[in-house]
Design a protein around this motif. Structure first.
Motif, PDB file in Angstrom:
ATOM      1  N   GLY A   1       0.785  -1.220   0.000  1.00 46.20           N
ATOM      2  CA  GLY A   1       0.000   0.000   0.000  1.00 46.20           C
ATOM      3  C   GLY A   1       0.816   1.269   0.000  1.00 46.20           C
ATOM      4  N   ARG A   2       0.064   2.327  -0.225  1.00 47.11           N
ATOM      5  CA  ARG A   2       0.664   3.642  -0.400  1.00 47.11           C
ATOM      6  C   ARG A   2       1.334   4.135   0.869  1.00 47.11           C
ATOM      7  N   GLU A   3       0.852   3.606   1.997  1.00 45.68           N
ATOM      8  CA  GLU A   3       1.397   4.108   3.264  1.00 45.68           C
ATOM      9  C   GLU A   3       2.894   3.900   3.360  1.00 45.68           C
ATOM     10  N   LEU A   4       3.367   2.846   2.704  1.00 51.07           N
ATOM     11  CA  LEU A   4       4.806   2.595   2.745  1.00 51.07           C
ATOM     12  C   LEU A   4       5.466   3.091   1.463  1.00 51.07           C
ATOM     13  N   GLY A   5       4.709   3.826   0.682  1.00 52.11           N
ATOM     14  CA  GLY A   5       5.278   4.365  -0.548  1.00 52.11           C
ATOM     15  C   GLY A   5       5.414   3.322  -1.632  1.00 52.11           C
ATOM     16  N   ILE A   6       4.560   2.353  -1.597  1.00 52.81           N
ATOM     17  CA  ILE A   6       4.616   1.269  -2.576  1.00 52.81           C
ATOM     18  C   ILE A   6       3.445   1.423  -3.527  1.00 52.81           C
ATOM     19  N   ALA A   7       3.703   1.363  -4.809  1.00 53.74           N
ATOM     20  CA  ALA A   7       2.623   1.483  -5.789  1.00 53.74           C
ATOM     21  C   ALA A   7       1.739   0.247  -5.721  1.00 53.74           C
ATOM     22  N   PRO A   8       0.460   0.416  -5.977  1.00 52.00           N
ATOM     23  CA  PRO A   8      -0.443  -0.739  -5.924  1.00 52.00           C
ATOM     24  C   PRO A   8       0.038  -1.834  -6.868  1.00 52.00           C
ATOM     25  N   GLY A   9       0.149  -3.042  -6.343  1.00 48.92           N
ATOM     26  CA  GLY A   9       0.526  -4.161  -7.186  1.00 48.92           C
ATOM     27  C   GLY A   9       2.027  -4.357  -7.305  1.00 48.92           C
ATOM     28  N   GLU A  10       2.813  -3.410  -6.836  1.00 54.28           N
ATOM     29  CA  GLU A  10       4.268  -3.554  -6.927  1.00 54.28           C
ATOM     30  C   GLU A  10       4.726  -4.679  -5.997  1.00 54.28           C
TER      31      GLU A  10
ATOM     32  N   ALA B   1       6.896  -6.267  -3.520  1.00 54.36           N
ATOM     33  CA  ALA B   1       7.878  -5.769  -2.557  1.00 54.36           C
ATOM     34  C   ALA B   1       8.444  -6.896  -1.706  1.00 54.36           C
ATOM     35  N   MET B   2       8.411  -8.120  -2.227  1.00 52.70           N
ATOM     36  CA  MET B   2       8.814  -9.281  -1.429  1.00 52.70           C
ATOM     37  C   MET B   2      10.232  -9.120  -0.861  1.00 52.70           C
ATOM     38  N   GLY B   3      11.167  -8.716  -1.748  1.00 48.77           N
ATOM     39  CA  GLY B   3      12.567  -8.599  -1.297  1.00 48.77           C
ATOM     40  C   GLY B   3      12.701  -7.621  -0.147  1.00 48.77           C
ATOM     41  N   ARG B   4      11.974  -6.534  -0.227  1.00 44.87           N
ATOM     42  CA  ARG B   4      12.057  -5.539   0.836  1.00 44.87           C
ATOM     43  C   ARG B   4      11.370  -5.999   2.116  1.00 44.87           C
ATOM     44  N   ILE B   5      10.281  -6.758   1.937  1.00 40.55           N
ATOM     45  CA  ILE B   5       9.619  -7.305   3.131  1.00 40.55           C
ATOM     46  C   ILE B   5      10.590  -8.219   3.863  1.00 40.55           C
ATOM     47  N   VAL B   6      11.263  -9.070   3.097  1.00 41.89           N
ATOM     48  CA  VAL B   6      12.212 -10.007   3.707  1.00 41.89           C
ATOM     49  C   VAL B   6      13.282  -9.222   4.458  1.00 41.89           C
ATOM     50  N   ALA B   7      13.782  -8.193   3.794  1.00 40.83           N
ATOM     51  CA  ALA B   7      14.841  -7.397   4.426  1.00 40.83           C
ATOM     52  C   ALA B   7      14.328  -6.749   5.707  1.00 40.83           C
TER      53      ALA B   7
ATOM     54  N   VAL C   1       2.471  -3.829   8.050  1.00 40.92           N
ATOM     55  CA  VAL C   1       2.735  -2.427   7.704  1.00 40.92           C
ATOM     56  C   VAL C   1       3.009  -1.636   8.983  1.00 40.92           C
ATOM     57  N   ARG C   2       2.189  -1.899   9.991  1.00 39.20           N
ATOM     58  CA  ARG C   2       2.380  -1.179  11.248  1.00 39.20           C
ATOM     59  C   ARG C   2       3.709  -1.480  11.906  1.00 39.20           C
ATOM     60  N   MET C   3       4.073  -2.766  11.870  1.00 35.27           N
ATOM     61  CA  MET C   3       5.351  -3.127  12.500  1.00 35.27           C
ATOM     62  C   MET C   3       6.514  -2.485  11.765  1.00 35.27           C
ATOM     63  N   ILE C   4       6.396  -2.430  10.447  1.00 30.57           N
ATOM     64  CA  ILE C   4       7.464  -1.792   9.672  1.00 30.57           C
ATOM     65  C   ILE C   4       7.567  -0.323  10.056  1.00 30.57           C
ATOM     66  N   LYS C   5       6.389   0.310  10.147  1.00 32.31           N
ATOM     67  CA  LYS C   5       6.377   1.732  10.515  1.00 32.31           C
ATOM     68  C   LYS C   5       6.943   1.925  11.919  1.00 32.31           C
TER      69      LYS C   5
ATOM     70  N   PHE D   1      11.164   2.003   4.384  1.00 28.79           N
ATOM     71  CA  PHE D   1      10.871   0.830   3.563  1.00 28.79           C
ATOM     72  C   PHE D   1      11.263   1.012   2.103  1.00 28.79           C
ATOM     73  N   ARG D   2      11.026   2.212   1.569  1.00 25.44           N
ATOM     74  CA  ARG D   2      11.315   2.420   0.149  1.00 25.44           C
ATOM     75  C   ARG D   2      12.814   2.320  -0.141  1.00 25.44           C
ATOM     76  N   ASP D   3      13.595   2.653   0.882  1.00 27.20           N
ATOM     77  CA  ASP D   3      15.036   2.725   0.630  1.00 27.20           C
ATOM     78  C   ASP D   3      15.773   1.436   0.964  1.00 27.20           C
ATOM     79  N   ILE D   4      15.053   0.522   1.571  1.00 25.97           N
ATOM     80  CA  ILE D   4      15.740  -0.680   2.039  1.00 25.97           C
ATOM     81  C   ILE D   4      16.142  -1.572   0.846  1.00 25.97           C
ATOM     82  N   GLU D   5      17.281  -2.243   0.969  1.00 23.24           N
ATOM     83  CA  GLU D   5      17.749  -3.133  -0.106  1.00 23.24           C
ATOM     84  C   GLU D   5      16.990  -4.457  -0.053  1.00 23.24           C
ATOM     85  N   PRO D   6      16.449  -4.904  -1.159  1.00 29.28           N
ATOM     86  CA  PRO D   6      15.735  -6.194  -1.151  1.00 29.28           C
ATOM     87  C   PRO D   6      16.676  -7.340  -0.799  1.00 29.28           C
ATOM     88  N   GLU D   7      16.139  -8.324  -0.122  1.00 31.48           N
ATOM     89  CA  GLU D   7      16.940  -9.509   0.226  1.00 31.48           C
ATOM     90  C   GLU D   7      16.158 -10.774  -0.121  1.00 31.48           C
TER      91      GLU D   7
END
Lengths: 569, 158, 624
Positions: free
Chosen positions: A241-250, A252-258, A385-389, A395-401
């Motif tokens: 979602g937009r709250e983390l600066g992620i476009a709908p449908g993008e 973000a698995m690598g970043r979630i893992v990171a 999303v809340r835990m990330i926040k 989140f947008r700047d994190i390197e995917p893993e």
């Protein structure tokens, strides 16, 4: 004129072509105006009760834009002094009756009432606050209701009845005593609620929210003596979602893992991996039932816990038809449990899911071994999303893993589990004898893809034509079941309780229909990027069947549901 | 509650009115005529027979003033609070009845289940204002004192 | 079972002859009012006495009555409830009032046997004796069209209805008119819906007639919920066939073969009478399949309401018939297109349908000759409140209010001054002495912010507090709000809250403006007609009696002396001897003082129970 057969009307002085729009709201959107609404959802019936979307016509009359069809020659204004005055008064009236502790509300920032109060600059409420004391109803493991935040728009009621055909809640009493309630106001956990969470999705305020298990997970993470493993469901990656600066449908698995790794999770896996196990087991089961050619057809999919719950309460006689396969989440959890047997640390397993019903699945007796749950905590995407926040991760700047080994390989078949038709497509890939790319393409075009609630397909499996039904939304499921009961034949039916599948799950951040479609598309492109498309080609499968699963396939991957009565937590 | 008997009676009612949704109100009325209220046990049964959720049926039952989810008293006293009765001072009558029976707007039935006191929208007996009914028999031109008398008479018949 | 037109004509003629033959009739009013004052006992006693005396008597319109027999009929309500129980003796037309069981013997012996008048039982006013019904001023200015049979025939008997020409209009419509003819006649008559809004009935019918979808439905709104209105009840109880006939004609006109009557729960007698009437019409073959051999089918069902005022609103009513919560739905689509069970539906109220037979029978031109051009016909009103003659009346549309209240109503009870009349119930407004000459019709009332509504007229005298009246109506609508739309659910609640604090002496500066602001929002944005009109009584009383509101708010005073919480009870220091008797009796300890010195009442604590007033031996305690 060339425009002879086109019809026009005017919105705020701008001519707009009428092009089959059902109501003025849809038309107004075309001129770039977002009307204030509480009770309008395009997928639900028109209720017309909040009266926020009133517009003024050329004769000074007022009409609710949600319930008025466009008519040629109509001239409407969407923002006049009168309308602003009325909208402010309606908001003031709603606020007067409402808990106004926004800062401590779960929906702070996503609440429509809060949003509109800001939009309309409500800075004073002239009526005494008659909001009753908080009435928290938290008997359900999936959702929490708080009646004093309810604005009675009825979105949840129509969702529960029209789309889901569950009927756990409805309006009760009338006038200013009206409430939304279960029969006799019994706890939700004792009602027919299946925990799908679609009511929470529809709720414009914080009156129905996802049950929050964040604190328990933080506690486990903070305990150094505990090994915390986590699996992430396919639909989560496209819905941050937009709250983390992620476009709908993008994706973000690598970043979630990171991000999860930074939070302190010890091992991170992708539920797509265990989805491959599900594909293999479910294909076997289907092939076996087809081969036997006797009863117990159609075979219903079993990945969706809301559907399983619905079936066992509504159609207990059909439980024999429901696949004995555990859901991918529970399969993975069983495998991880076995893998951790030798660990000296205390192990906690967390699942990040798009789904509120998974919270219920996790506590089911069938998935406890010696009294301990295979999945200790289920977090929804919203909670993630809340835990990330909360952790402050940019989140947008994190390197995917990448996810961890030993369970780090997955296939495209497993990834598409998160969208309606995905399970079916994955199973068909497995069953098709032709393993060419063309065959793969043709499966995608059999009619199993798309966000429609009911899809039907006929596919050749070997020599046999197999009739397949794919439904999402439980009303669609029960309609199909009625057809089957009336004598129509299906061989395989995939059911996902949420309209459009897990991408629209009850635990996902709120999304418009368009955004939901983008989430689905995101999963299909993730599938494209996978070098392996078929579950049986996942190299991990071989080692699992030869290793942990050896001789224990039935015990670890299958389940026999006891029935409707469950011990609630 | 003898549920077997309840189901039998409900079956008979459903046989008369049908199990379609349109019969809902008539069915609830018939059940209430039988029991003087709607026993909770009838809801799951109707839900099953009529194919509507319990929450939905509960919603219908609580929408209409005449359905009671609790047992009512042997004598149901209704004080008309229509305009005409109100203008001719029906409220003091209501107050008197409630006072003498220890009832209120929230507690409408006495613990011994002998009396229920409630207000009713205009009975259409405005010519007789203020009017009171006891088990649907109309008592015209009431006063608080006449109401006390009436209570006394009713108590004697218990 | 009537097979064809001739059968019906023959039966009607036979009933008419039988009725003519039997000239000696006793009509006992069995309307709700008179029944509650014991008229059924009177009826039984009269029959018993006749039998004792050996006088042949019949309780039903017999096929072949004795010439000299007396018919004793339960006659329904002639409307003059104030002076009931009523007994009328024909052919003289004597009307006996406030009859008791003990009067029966005298009635039989004097009037029936000897043909003499029992003068002590007849209506007297201002020293004048009115022996006959038609001489009484209450009836003289009335024109009873819809109510013409109320109090005249036994509603349990279809034969009596036939004897007064019943089902002639239906017969004419069925055999001599096309559907278009019927719709045209009704349109031409300019009959406007009697339920409140005054929508042209003919227009509604033609819209439904045009719809292609079938089946279509005819729905009669008998959910007369306005507090203070009971004319529909009278029609349903006392002349049910007339209403059925109207519905059947509507069915013919619009191509519908099913009718529904929605009767409010509070009218169990109406349900009984209507069921009986439907049964009788069905037995005769006037309802059912292939009516009188014409191929026209029509059945009528009754739905009993379950106690929800909002079900008087069209879409809420159909929802209720469908078995749902009676919540109005948004329009469009309108009821004429998507009404009951989502099919084209004619929805009219009882009085509207009851007007139909006489229009069809006598023609549109005749109908238009009654009342003003834009609101032709008559209107039944329930006249109640602080008026001398309460009851049910019917006057030509356009009759001035003054005539209704003073000539028919006999003026204000107890000689007080006329202050206002609430018309149109909780959706209407109040009319003031300045508006006494206003003609009562749809358009004139609309102009002054009131409405006919279903026709309740509640008369209020100078002792009535208008703020309290507004509070009463707001309490009613707030309680009856279905709760669906925000402005009505929350807005009426807030209006009531403000009104409650005003009558309790806690009104604040700005309250009147806030009430008006809320009223504006609710009228403009509420979902249904009931919501939109809910603020009317408040707006109308503020408009006409603003100073009363101001007195409550700024001076904490109720000019009408009506609001209990605004009363001030005080001790006259000149009379008080300081005996302390009052302070000992005060339930809230509001009275204090030193013995032998004048005591004082703490107005903050005082609950105005007046317990002290009676205890003071020196009459020193008074209400200011």
């Amino acid at each position: 004129m060339a425009m002879a057969n086109k019809q026009f009307m005017t919105v705020d002085g701008i001519p707009v072509e009428i092009n089959g729009e059902k109501n003025l709201l849809e038309l107004i959107r075309k001129v770039g105006v977002k009307m204030p609404t509480f009770c309008y959802h395009s997928e639900l019936s028109i209720y017309g009760a909040c009266r926020m979307c009133m517009v003024e016509n050329q004769w000074g009359g007022l009409e609710a834009a949600c319930s008025t069809p466009p008519k040629a020659g109509m001239e409407i204004r969407t923002n006049t002094e009168r309308l602003r005055k009325y909208r402010k008064m309606i908001l003031e009236l709603l606020l007067a009756n409402h808990c106004r502790d926004c800062t401590t509300c779960d929906n702070n920032g996503t609440c429509k009432l809060q949003d509109l109060a800001m939009r309309f600059d409500i800075n004073d409420v002239r009526f005494p606050n008659t909001a009753e004391k908080p009435k928290i109803e938290d008997s359900s493991v999936s959702i929490v209701r708080d009646a004093h935040k309810c604005i009675l728009c009825g979105d949840c009621v129509r969702m529960c009845n029209e789309v889901q055909n569950v009927g756990a809640i409805d309006f009760a009493h009338r006038g200013s005593k009206m409430t939304i309630s279960t029969a006799f106001d019994i706890p939700l956990a004792e009602s027919p609620c299946v925990g799908c969470g679609q009511c929470a999705q529809a709720c414009p305020t914080g009156a129905i929210v996802v049950k929050n298990d964040i604190a328990k997970v933080w506690k486990a993470l903070d305990d150094r003596g505990t090994k915390v493993t986590v699996q992430i469901a396919p639909a989560v990656r496209v819905a941050l979602g937009r709250e983390l600066g992620i476009a709908p449908g993008e994706n973000a698995m690598g970043r979630i893992v990171a991000a999860l790794r930074r939070m302190g999770f010890d091992e991170i896996y992708d539920t797509s991996t265990s989805a491959d196990l599900t594909v293999l087991e479910e294909s076997n089961e289907l092939a076996k039932r087809l081969g036997e050619g006797k009863a117990e057809l159609p075979l219903f999919s079993s990945c969706c816990p809301a559907w399983v719950r619905y079936c066992e309460t509504r159609y207990p006689e059909l439980m024999e038809h429901v696949s004995t396969c555990k859901s991918p989440m529970q399969m993975f959890a069983a495998v991880i449990r076995e893998n951790n047997r030798t660990s000296s640390r205390k192990c906690v397993h967390v699942a990040v899911m798009p789904c509120t019903a998974k919270k219920f699945e996790a506590v089911r007796d069938e998935f406890k071994v010696e009294g301990k749950q295979d999945v200790d905590y289920v977090l929804t995407t919203q909670e993630l999303v809340r835990m990330i926040k909360e952790s402050g991760i940019m989140f947008r700047d994190i390197e995917p893993e990448a996810v961890d080994m030993p369970f780090g390989t997955m296939t495209g078949a497993g990834v598409i589990f998160g969208v309606t038709g995905g399970v079916t497509e994955a199973v068909l890939r497995r069953l098709a004898s032709d393993k060419s790319n063309t065959a793969l393409m043709s499966i995608a075009y059999t009619g199993v893809r798309g966000m429609e609630g009911v899809k039907e397909a006929r596919v050749m499996v070997g020599e046999k034509e197999v009739r397949i039904g794919v439904v999402s939304g439980l009303k669609n499921a029960s309609d199909l079941i009625e057809r089957i009961k009336a004598g129509e034949h299906f061989d395989f039916v995939e059911v996902m309780a949420c309209p459009g599948g897990c991408v629209s799950g009850g635990g996902q951040p709120f999304a418009s229909n368009m955004e939901r479609e983008k989430r689905g598309a995101g999963l299909y492109s993730a599938d494209k990027l996978c070098s392996i498309k078929r579950s049986e080609e996942n190299p991990l499968m071989m080692s699992l069947y030869n290793g942990i699963l050896k001789g224990r396939v039935h015990e670890l991957l299958h389940v026999h549901y006891h029935g409707a009565k469950q011990e609630d937590h | 509650m003898n549920t077997q008997e309840l189901y039998q009676k409900t079956d008979a009612i459903l046989a008369r009115y049908g199990t379609e949704e349109r019969s809902m109100i008539a069915v609830l009325q018939a059940v209430q005529e039988e029991y003087a209220y709607l026993p909770r046990e009838v809801f799951p049964y109707l839900s099953e027979r009529m194919g509507l959720s319990e929450a939905h049926i509960y919603g219908v039952a609580t929408f209409y003033e005449n359905f009671s989810l609790e047992p009512k008293g042997k004598y149901v006293i209704k004080v008309c609070d229509g305009t005409a009765c109100h203008v001719r001072k029906s409220l003091p009558i209501l107050d008197r009845l409630r006072e003498e029976l220890g009832l209120s707007a929230d507690k409408i039935t006495t613990d011994d289940l002998n009396f229920t006191v409630q207000t009713v929208a205009c009975l259409g007996a405005c010519g007789l204002a203020p009017a009171v009914t006891v088990n649907d028999k109309v008592y015209p031109a009431m006063t608080p004192d006449k109401a006390s008398e009436l209570l006394k008479t009713l108590k004697e018949t218990l | 079972m009537l097979k064809n037109r001739q059968d019906l004509i023959d039966l009607r003629a036979a009933c008419r002859d039988a009725a003519k033959k039997q000239t000696r009739k006793i009509l006992v009013c069995t309307g709700a009012g008179c029944v509650s004052s014991g008229s059924l006992d009177i009826y039984a006693r009269l029959v018993e006495l006749l039998r004792d005396r050996g006088i042949p008597c019949e309780v039903e319109l017999a096929k072949d009555p004795h010439d000299d027999s007396v018919r004793v009929t339960k006659g329904g309500c002639p409307g003059f409830c104030e002076i009931g129980p009523l007994v009328r003796i024909d052919p003289e037309g004597y009307l006996y009032t406030r009859v008791k069981v003990s009067d029966c013997e005298e009635i039989i012996d004097k009037t029936i046997v000897a043909g003499e008048l029992v003068e002590r039982l007849v209506y007297k006013k201002d020293g004048k004796v009115y022996a006959k019904k038609n001489e009484i001023p209450f009836y003289q200015k009335q024109k009873r069209l819809v109510l013409e049979h109320c109090g005249e025939i036994d509603s349990d008997s279809i034969r009596e209805y036939l004897s007064v020409g019943g089902y002639t209009a239906f017969e004419k419509a069925l055999f001599d008119m096309s559907a278009d003819d019927i719709v045209n006649e009704i349109s031409e008559s300019n009959l406007r819906g009697r339920g409140g809004g005054g929508f042209p009935t003919g227009k509604k019918w033609s819209q439904v007639k045009r719809q292609k979808a079938t089946p279509k439905y005819i729905v009669c709104n008998g959910d007369e919920g306005d507090p203070g209105a009971f004319m529909d009840r009278s029609v349903m109880e006392d002349d049910p066939h007339r209403m059925l006939e109207g519905m059947m004609i509507a069915g013919l006109a619009c191509g519908a073969s099913e009718g529904y009557i929605y009767v409010r729960a509070e009218y169990p007698v109406a349900v009984k009478k209507l069921s009986r009437a439907i049964e009788q019409a069905t037995e005769l073959g006037l309802l059912g399949k292939d009516i009188l051999g014409t191929g026209f089918d029509f059945t009528i069902r009754i739905n009993r309401g379950a106690g929800a005022f909002v079900c008087g609103e069209g879409s809420a009513l159909t929802a209720s018939i469908e078995g749902k919560r009676g919540m109005p739905r948004v329009k469009p689509p309108r009821t004429v297109e998507h009404g009951l069970f989502n099919m084209p539906t004619v929805l009219n109220n009882v009085e509207t349908f009851a007007n139909v037979p006489s229009i069809i029978e006598n023609g549109a031109a005749w109908y238009k000759s009654i009342g003003p051009e834009n609101s032709p016909g008559t209107k039944a009103f329930a006249l109640t409140g602080n008026v001398v003659n309460t009851g049910l009346i019917e006057v030509p549309m356009g009759t001035p209010l003054r005539e209704v209240i003073f000539d028919i109503g006999g003026g204000i009870r107890g000689g007080a001054e006329f202050k206002a009349v609430q018309i149109g119930g909780p959706s209407g407004g109040c009319l003031t002495p300045e508006q006494l000459d206003l003609p009562l019709d749809f358009d004139s009332l609309k102009k002054v912010g009131a409405m006919i509504g279903s026709g309740g007229l509640v008369v209020m005298d100078s002792n009535t507090c208008m703020v309290e009246v507004a509070r009463f109506f707001m309490h009613f609508t707030q309680n009856e709000s279905c709760g669906k739309c925000v402005p009505c659910r929350e807005g009426t609640k807030r209006m009531l809250e403000i009104l409650e604090r005003i009558v309790a002496g806690k009104g604040r500066d700005g309250d009147i403006e806030l009430l008006l602001e809320l009223a504006d929002t609710i009228s403009a944005t509420a979902l249904c007609g009931l919501g939109k009109t809910a603020p009317s009584p408040v707006v109308s009383t503020i408009k006409n009696f603003r100073s009363e509101y101001e007195a409550h708010i700024y001076e904490k005073r109720c000019p009408a002396g009506n609001c209990r919480k605004l009363k001030r009870i005080s001790i006259d220091p000149a009379l008080c001897k300081g005996c302390s008797k009052c302070s000992r009796g005060c339930p809230v300890g509001a009275i204090s003082g030193t013995l032998k010195q004048p005591f004082v009442i703490d107005q903050e604590k005082c609950i105005k129970c007046e317990a002290c007033v009676g205890t003071c031996p020196f009459h020193a305690i008074k209400e200011d």
